[in-house]
Write a protein that holds these residues in place. Structure first.
Motif, PDB file in Angstrom:
ATOM      1  N   CYS A 215       6.899   7.967   2.665  1.00  0.00           N
ATOM      2  CA  CYS A 215       5.638   8.549   3.146  1.00  0.00           C
ATOM      3  C   CYS A 215       5.865   9.325   4.441  1.00  0.00           C
ATOM      4  O   CYS A 215       5.361  10.447   4.606  1.00  0.00           O
ATOM      5  CB  CYS A 215       4.601   7.445   3.374  1.00  0.00           C
ATOM      6  SG  CYS A 215       3.918   6.731   1.851  1.00  0.00           S
TER       7      CYS A 215
ATOM      8  N   ASN B  64       8.132  -1.563  -1.386  1.00  0.00           N
ATOM      9  CA  ASN B  64       7.150  -1.011  -0.467  1.00  0.00           C
ATOM     10  C   ASN B  64       7.784  -0.468   0.813  1.00  0.00           C
ATOM     11  O   ASN B  64       7.374   0.570   1.331  1.00  0.00           O
ATOM     12  CB  ASN B  64       6.129  -2.100  -0.110  1.00  0.00           C
ATOM     13  CG  ASN B  64       4.894  -1.557   0.574  1.00  0.00           C
ATOM     14  OD1 ASN B  64       4.249  -0.647   0.067  1.00  0.00           O
ATOM     15  ND2 ASN B  64       4.552  -2.122   1.727  1.00  0.00           N
TER      16      ASN B  64
ATOM     17  N   VAL C 105       5.155   8.386 -10.533  1.00  0.00           N
ATOM     18  CA  VAL C 105       5.426   6.946 -10.618  1.00  0.00           C
ATOM     19  C   VAL C 105       6.745   6.689  -9.902  1.00  0.00           C
ATOM     20  O   VAL C 105       7.800   7.175 -10.324  1.00  0.00           O
ATOM     21  CB  VAL C 105       5.513   6.483 -12.084  1.00  0.00           C
ATOM     22  CG1 VAL C 105       5.853   4.991 -12.146  1.00  0.00           C
ATOM     23  CG2 VAL C 105       4.209   6.762 -12.815  1.00  0.00           C
TER      24      VAL C 105
ATOM     25  N   LYS D  83       0.904   5.946 -17.325  1.00  0.00           N
ATOM     26  CA  LYS D  83       0.536   4.531 -17.394  1.00  0.00           C
ATOM     27  C   LYS D  83       1.656   3.706 -18.008  1.00  0.00           C
ATOM     28  O   LYS D  83       1.996   2.618 -17.523  1.00  0.00           O
ATOM     29  CB  LYS D  83      -0.753   4.372 -18.200  1.00  0.00           C
ATOM     30  CG  LYS D  83      -1.269   2.936 -18.269  1.00  0.00           C
ATOM     31  CD  LYS D  83      -2.584   2.878 -19.031  1.00  0.00           C
ATOM     32  CE  LYS D  83      -3.107   1.446 -19.100  1.00  0.00           C
ATOM     33  NZ  LYS D  83      -4.390   1.383 -19.853  1.00  0.00           N
TER      34      LYS D  83
ATOM     35  N   HIS E 248       0.396  12.978 -12.007  1.00  0.00           N
ATOM     36  CA  HIS E 248       0.863  11.613 -11.772  1.00  0.00           C
ATOM     37  C   HIS E 248       2.303  11.591 -11.295  1.00  0.00           C
ATOM     38  O   HIS E 248       3.143  12.343 -11.781  1.00  0.00           O
ATOM     39  CB  HIS E 248       0.772  10.785 -13.064  1.00  0.00           C
ATOM     40  CG  HIS E 248      -0.579  10.777 -13.695  1.00  0.00           C
ATOM     41  ND1 HIS E 248      -1.611   9.999 -13.232  1.00  0.00           N
ATOM     42  CD2 HIS E 248      -1.060  11.479 -14.752  1.00  0.00           C
ATOM     43  CE1 HIS E 248      -2.679  10.207 -13.992  1.00  0.00           C
ATOM     44  NE2 HIS E 248      -2.369  11.104 -14.911  1.00  0.00           N
TER      45      HIS E 248
ATOM     46  N   GLU F 154       3.165   7.673  -4.103  1.00  0.00           N
ATOM     47  CA  GLU F 154       2.948   8.287  -5.413  1.00  0.00           C
ATOM     48  C   GLU F 154       1.858   9.358  -5.346  1.00  0.00           C
ATOM     49  O   GLU F 154       2.002  10.445  -5.921  1.00  0.00           O
ATOM     50  CB  GLU F 154       2.590   7.210  -6.440  1.00  0.00           C
ATOM     51  CG  GLU F 154       3.753   6.286  -6.781  1.00  0.00           C
ATOM     52  CD  GLU F 154       3.352   5.129  -7.665  1.00  0.00           C
ATOM     53  OE1 GLU F 154       4.236   4.557  -8.336  1.00  0.00           O
ATOM     54  OE2 GLU F 154       2.146   4.765  -7.678  1.00  0.00           O
ATOM     55  N   GLU F 155       0.789   9.061  -4.652  1.00  0.00           N
ATOM     56  CA  GLU F 155      -0.308  10.032  -4.533  1.00  0.00           C
ATOM     57  C   GLU F 155       0.140  11.285  -3.779  1.00  0.00           C
ATOM     58  O   GLU F 155      -0.186  12.422  -4.164  1.00  0.00           O
ATOM     59  CB  GLU F 155      -1.496   9.376  -3.827  1.00  0.00           C
ATOM     60  CG  GLU F 155      -2.196   8.305  -4.666  1.00  0.00           C
ATOM     61  CD  GLU F 155      -3.286   7.585  -3.893  1.00  0.00           C
ATOM     62  OE1 GLU F 155      -3.398   7.824  -2.661  1.00  0.00           O
ATOM     63  OE2 GLU F 155      -4.015   6.772  -4.501  1.00  0.00           O
TER      64      GLU F 155
ATOM     65  N   ARG G 194      11.168  -0.980 -10.033  1.00  0.00           N
ATOM     66  CA  ARG G 194      10.145  -0.730  -9.022  1.00  0.00           C
ATOM     67  C   ARG G 194      10.756  -0.288  -7.692  1.00  0.00           C
ATOM     68  O   ARG G 194      11.807  -0.789  -7.291  1.00  0.00           O
ATOM     69  CB  ARG G 194       9.328  -2.007  -8.801  1.00  0.00           C
ATOM     70  CG  ARG G 194       8.597  -2.492 -10.028  1.00  0.00           C
ATOM     71  CD  ARG G 194       8.041  -3.893  -9.849  1.00  0.00           C
ATOM     72  NE  ARG G 194       9.132  -4.879  -9.786  1.00  0.00           N
ATOM     73  CZ  ARG G 194       8.952  -6.181  -9.763  1.00  0.00           C
ATOM     74  NH1 ARG G 194       7.732  -6.679  -9.769  1.00  0.00           N
ATOM     75  NH2 ARG G 194       9.975  -7.011  -9.719  1.00  0.00           N
TER      76      ARG G 194
ATOM     77  N   GLU H 294       1.702   3.094  -3.605  1.00  0.00           N
ATOM     78  CA  GLU H 294       0.630   3.920  -4.164  1.00  0.00           C
ATOM     79  C   GLU H 294       0.406   5.177  -3.332  1.00  0.00           C
ATOM     80  O   GLU H 294       0.197   6.272  -3.873  1.00  0.00           O
ATOM     81  CB  GLU H 294      -0.662   3.109  -4.249  1.00  0.00           C
ATOM     82  CG  GLU H 294      -1.808   3.856  -4.890  1.00  0.00           C
ATOM     83  CD  GLU H 294      -3.050   3.001  -5.072  1.00  0.00           C
ATOM     84  OE1 GLU H 294      -4.144   3.578  -5.211  1.00  0.00           O
ATOM     85  OE2 GLU H 294      -2.927   1.759  -5.065  1.00  0.00           O
ATOM     86  N   GLU H 295       0.476   5.038  -2.014  1.00  0.00           N
ATOM     87  CA  GLU H 295       0.284   6.202  -1.144  1.00  0.00           C
ATOM     88  C   GLU H 295       1.387   7.232  -1.365  1.00  0.00           C
ATOM     89  O   GLU H 295       1.122   8.443  -1.430  1.00  0.00           O
ATOM     90  CB  GLU H 295       0.272   5.757   0.314  1.00  0.00           C
ATOM     91  CG  GLU H 295       0.050   6.901   1.306  1.00  0.00           C
ATOM     92  CD  GLU H 295       0.031   6.430   2.750  1.00  0.00           C
ATOM     93  OE1 GLU H 295       0.275   7.282   3.634  1.00  0.00           O
ATOM     94  OE2 GLU H 295      -0.211   5.235   3.000  1.00  0.00           O
TER      95      GLU H 295
ATOM     96  N   LYS I 109       0.796  -1.225   0.000  1.00  0.00           N
ATOM     97  CA  LYS I 109       0.000   0.000   0.000  1.00  0.00           C
ATOM     98  C   LYS I 109       0.827   1.273   0.000  1.00  0.00           C
ATOM     99  O   LYS I 109       0.359   2.326  -0.457  1.00  0.00           O
ATOM    100  CB  LYS I 109      -0.934   0.007   1.208  1.00  0.00           C
ATOM    101  CG  LYS I 109      -0.218   0.124   2.558  1.00  0.00           C
ATOM    102  CD  LYS I 109      -1.212   0.158   3.722  1.00  0.00           C
ATOM    103  CE  LYS I 109      -0.507   0.346   5.055  1.00  0.00           C
ATOM    104  NZ  LYS I 109      -1.471   0.397   6.182  1.00  0.00           N
TER     105      LYS I 109
ATOM    106  N   LYS J 260       4.615   3.339 -15.573  1.00  0.00           N
ATOM    107  CA  LYS J 260       4.359   2.299 -14.570  1.00  0.00           C
ATOM    108  C   LYS J 260       4.575   0.917 -15.167  1.00  0.00           C
ATOM    109  O   LYS J 260       5.153   0.023 -14.529  1.00  0.00           O
ATOM    110  CB  LYS J 260       2.917   2.441 -14.055  1.00  0.00           C
ATOM    111  CG  LYS J 260       2.623   1.599 -12.814  1.00  0.00           C
ATOM    112  CD  LYS J 260       3.296   2.185 -11.588  1.00  0.00           C
ATOM    113  CE  LYS J 260       2.823   1.529 -10.318  1.00  0.00           C
ATOM    114  NZ  LYS J 260       3.494   2.073  -9.123  1.00  0.00           N
TER     115      LYS J 260
END
Length: 393
Positions: free
Chosen positions: A276, A269, A73, A239, A71, A60-61, A266, A57-58, A54, A242
């Motif tokens: 984050c 995580n 990535v 897109k 966006h 990146e946002e 990549r 994605e968090e 998770k 990614k």
């Protein structure tokens, strides 16, 4: 009357700003004072430590929101992010890409990864990055447009893009550079590895180019240990970015089908979890760094022979690495001054060796680099960690 350069006085001024005790003061160190332990422990407790989870994605946002782009990535490092940026604008073997001679080697390496040729451009004394006016005059001399594409009349290779690298966190004059790109049909990519938290005319760097790259190495504004990101407002390119950074694997419950050559770029995580937590503290980091820069500016305002480099008038910089700039008459004393600070436990450094001087890039084309050559000999980076500014404000 100018009394010349007093190295012992400069060392004393640095000590007065830094409040040096017995410990060495490094150039740039991370600070972990938020929820880093909590988020990383969550990864360990749940087992989501690798390429899925998770926090990716968090992160990146949060990056997209902070920088004002549509966006972000995440990638394994800033070099990988820049490599993908170049690929996505169509850089390939036989092309040339314009980039500053005064930059970290990763900028040129990413061009080389595409099979393209780095073409080195001179610097601007106002920003330390590409000089747009000088670039314009140079292209007037050596470039021509044919069928909508820019070509180098000396090599006959297409010139496809410009990489704007925001040196030490100080934004390039992007409006002028965009005008040059528009005139010569060049893609603009921002190497924003050092400029997270820097603004050009109140808009975040990394949001002007079609694609941009960030870095989260251990010495950056925020860190994921190692890591980077691609920024873009183009949803289709996001897109594809990614897809390419995740080995170009098609989504399937169990089958391993890849539809093109991809890259294992990549961000794990567990690294994103660290990011984050760091990003939640970035405003405080920037505040401390700007406070430290202001203290340096005041301290060196009346010191002969050397100047503290300040942000361009059009920008708000993150002051990632603070810069002392020797007067031209004292450039030969750069290494002596650096050695003197190291003897006192203050870890300073020179700028990078110009790219055109490195053995693997010596045959690459370049313009007159007189400004970059001058800056190379006169720049000294001084301690810039955010924690050093905590007691300033």
């Amino acid at each position: 009357m100018n009394r010349g350069l007093d190295i012992s006085q400069i060392v004393s001024v640095l000590k007065s700003v830094l409040g040096k005790g017995n410990a060495s003061i490094h150039l740039h160190e991370p600070k972990f004072a938020g929820k880093e332990w909590i988020y990383v422990k969550d990864c360990l407790d749940t087992g989501w430590v690798s390429s899925a989870g998770k926090y990716v994605e968090e992160f990146e946002e949060k990056l997209a929101h902070y920088t004002g782009v549509k966006h972000a990535v995440a990638a394994v490092n800033g070099t990988a992010a820049l490599h993908i940026c170049l690929m996505l604008v169509g850089i390939k073997q036989g092309d040339e890409v314009l980039l500053p001679a005064l930059t970290f080697v990763a900028t040129a390496n990413a061009v080389y990864y595409c099979g393209a040729t780095p073409h080195f451009i001179d610097s601007d004394f106002q920003s330390l990055g590409i000089n747009p006016d000088k670039l314009h005059d140079y292209l007037e001399e050596i470039a021509f447009i044919r069928n909508g594409f820019c070509y180098n009349r000396l090599t006959l290779r297409p010139i496809k893009a410009v990489i704007a690298m925001h040196t030490f966190g100080h934004p390039v004059d992007l409006d002028q550079l965009l005008a040059v790109c528009q005139k010569y049909n060049l893609e603009l990519i921002e190497d924003a590895a050092e400029s997270l938290g820097s603004y050009y005319k109140k808009k975040h760097t990394g949001s002007y180019g079609r694609l941009s790259a960030l870095s989260f190495n251990g010495n950056k504004i925020i860190t994921t240990g190692g890591g980077g990101a691609i920024l873009t407002n183009d949803s289709s390119l996001a897109k594809l970015a990614k897809h390419l950074t995740t080995t170009a694997k098609l989504t399937h419950p169990w089958a391993f089908v890849h539809d093109q050559v991809g890259y294992n770029y990549r961000l794990p995580n567990i690294n994103a979890a660290l990011g984050c937590a760091q990003l939640e503290q970035i405003e405080n980091f920037i505040k401390n760094k700007r406070a430290l820069a202001e203290k340096y500016q005041r301290a060196f305002a009346k010191i002969d022979g050397i100047t503290f480099f300040e942000e361009p008038g059009y920008a708000q910089s993150n002051y990632w690495l603070n810069v002392l700039l020797l007067d031209k008459d004292y450039s030969e004393l750069r290494d002596t001054l650096i050695a003197s600070t190291h003897e006192q436990g203050i870890l300073t450094r020179p700028s990078w060796t110009l790219m055109n001087k490195l053995p693997m890039f010596q045959s690459c084309p370049h313009m007159d680099l007189s400004a970059a050559e001058s800056l190379e000999q006169r720049i000294i980076n001084i301690p810039s960690s955010a924690v050093l500014g905590e007691d300033v404000w």
